[in-house]
Design an enzyme around this catalytic site. Structure first.
Site, PDB file in Angstrom:
ATOM      1  N   ASP A  39      -1.972 -12.279   5.257  1.00 25.17           N
ATOM      2  CA  ASP A  39      -3.014 -12.997   5.999  1.00 25.17           C
ATOM      3  C   ASP A  39      -4.339 -12.864   5.256  1.00 25.17           C
ATOM      4  OD1 ASP A  39      -4.222 -14.330   8.225  1.00 25.17           O
ATOM      5  OD2 ASP A  39      -4.983 -12.393   8.902  1.00 25.17           O
ATOM      6  N   LYS A  53       0.883  -1.168   0.000  1.00 23.32           N
ATOM      7  CA  LYS A  53       0.000   0.000   0.000  1.00 23.32           C
ATOM      8  C   LYS A  53       0.923   1.221   0.000  1.00 23.32           C
ATOM      9  CE  LYS A  53      -4.104   1.883   0.231  1.00 23.32           C
ATOM     10  NZ  LYS A  53      -5.117   1.801  -0.845  1.00 23.32           N
TER      11      LYS A  53
HETATM   12  C1  IPM Z   1      -3.038 -17.508   9.829  1.00 24.93           C
HETATM   13  C2  IPM Z   1      -3.941 -17.228  10.988  1.00 24.93           C
HETATM   14  C3  IPM Z   1      -3.143 -16.566  12.098  1.00 24.93           C
HETATM   15  C4  IPM Z   1      -2.577 -15.267  11.569  1.00 24.93           C
HETATM   16  C5  IPM Z   1      -3.923 -16.342  13.418  1.00 24.93           C
HETATM   17  C6  IPM Z   1      -4.529 -17.633  13.937  1.00 24.93           C
HETATM   18  C7  IPM Z   1      -3.087 -15.689  14.460  1.00 24.93           C
HETATM   19  O1  IPM Z   1      -5.019 -16.431  10.584  1.00 24.93           O
HETATM   20  O2  IPM Z   1      -2.068 -18.269  10.006  1.00 24.93           O
HETATM   21  O3  IPM Z   1      -3.288 -16.983   8.739  1.00 24.93           O
HETATM   22  O4  IPM Z   1      -3.264 -14.237  11.592  1.00 24.93           O
HETATM   23  O5  IPM Z   1      -1.440 -15.273  11.107  1.00 24.93           O
HETATM   24 MG    MG Z   2      -5.125 -16.122   8.520  1.00 20.67          MG
END
Ligand code: IPM
Ligand code: MG
Length: 353
Positions: free
Chosen positions: A246, A189
């Site tokens: 993510d 971004k």
């Molecule tokens: C992932 C999960 C994790 C993250 C969580 C469970 C902390 O969503 O591995 O993508 O956000 O990295």
């Molecule tokens: Mg995740």
């Protein structure tokens, strides 16, 4: 070959899907004459219940003393719905990633022809999709300074990246692109965030100094989210920071028909952990409906890491055959579904045949 595997089953459906991954690894042991040991340890809500700590010291020791770590799922609704909880299961996974310096998370998106109709996207958008996301995993807004809500009603999370943190994951992403379709897309971004501008300059410089033959392009994350739906086949390797990775990987996962199919490897210079990208699916716990394929594919990535390429491919082939035989949990086979356990056994039996 003998390999020692630390197993963190975790929360929710974690234990069920891990049982199936172990079953498949035991089939590999038998078929290819290897020996695997499995040492279980606690992490997440189960660890909080047992010890008060989502990542007990003992778990870290076990992870460090094995050759690799296989992880199931983390999270429990009793914490999700309590913003004041002092300790949360997810802290266990984040602390483990940080402690073991697992800075690079690799999330491949594979399309199974048989499941194209289960995808929310139309066939012509999905055909030819073969992409992998390289997500930075130990920096950015996940790990920057946090200030919980103060008396004025203000809270903040800092997004910090250093050149070194960007370089080490970028090297791995460029190397992967060079072995694939030779294209790398940096998702950031940079029109708004200073940390994203650093990503752009570091990646651009690295490209021109060491990876000129790889085609490099850039997308702002909002546009990338749209392109993932409009034309996902344009992507080869996506490189991005922790939070964007993510989000974009959950989005990318459903192109294949279910998030229950997406595996990942979290690697550092010394340790490696293999985990499905999905969460703990608490509504599915104990019902035999959780898809074990993402975890079994994560186990295959672990075998790749051990340089057991033929064995890893045997798992992937068996999964392909299972899907082609319409064997699947309700997320991919709603009309004629099998249980978690049946899917794991079917895959193991193909390997053993
Ligand atoms: C992932 C999960 C994790 C993250 C969580 C469970 C902390 O969503 O591995 O993508 O956000 O990295
Ligand atoms: Mg995740």
């Amino acid at each position: 070959m003998h390999k020692k595997i630390a197993v963190l089953a975790g929360d929710g459906i974690g234990p069920e899907i891990i049982t199936e991954a172990i079953k498949v690894l035991q089939a590999i042991e038998k078929k290819y004459n290897h020996s695997f040991s499995f040492e279980h340890a606690l992490m997440g809500a189960v660890a909080i219940d047992a010890t008060g700590n989502p990542l007990p010291e003992k778990t870290i020791e076990i992870c460090k003393s094995n050759d690799a770590i296989l992880f199931g799922a983390i999270g429990d609704p009793k914490y999700d719905n309590d913003p004041n909880a002092k300790v949360r299961p997810e802290q266990g996974l984040l602390a483990l990633r940080k402690t073991l310096n697992l800075y690079c998370n690799v999330r491949p998106v594979t399309i199974y022809d048989r499941l194209i109709e289960s995808s929310p996207l139309k066939r012509d958008r999905i055909e030819g999709v073969d992409l992998v996301i390289y997500r930075e995993l130990t920096g950015g807004i996940y790990f920057g300074q946090k200030k919980e809500t103060d008396e004025k009603g203000v809270a903040s999370d800092l997004c910090v990246y250093s050149k070194e943190e960007i370089l080490r994951v970028a090297h791995l992403a460029f190397k992967a692109a060079a072995k694939r379709k030779n294209k790398l897309t940096l998702v950031d971004k940079a029109n708004v965030l200073a940390s994203s501008r650093l990503w752009r300059s570091v990646v651009t410089e690295l490209h021109s100094s060491e990876y000129k033959d790889v085609e490099l392009d850039f997308l702002f994350v909002d546009n990338a989210a749209m392109q993932m739906v409009l034309n996902p086949a344009q992507f080869d390797v996506i490189l991005t920071g922790n939070l964007f990775g993510d989000i974009i990987s959950d989005e990318a996962s459903v192109i294949g028909g279910s998030i229950g199919l997406l595996a990942s490897a979290s690697i550092g210079d010394r340790y490696a952990l293999f985990e499905p990208i999905h969460g703990s699916f608490p509504q599915g716990k104990g019902k035999g409906i959780a898809n074990p394929i993402a975890t079994i594919l994560s186990a295959a990535m672990m075998l790749d890491h051990f340089d057991m390429i033929q064995e890893a491919n045997a798992i992937r082939d068996a999964i392909q055959k299972t899907i082609n035989s319409d064997i699947g949990t309700p997320d991919i086979s709603p009309n004629k579904s099998s249980t978690t356990e049946e899917v794991g056994s079917y895959i193991s039996n193909i390997i053993l045949a």
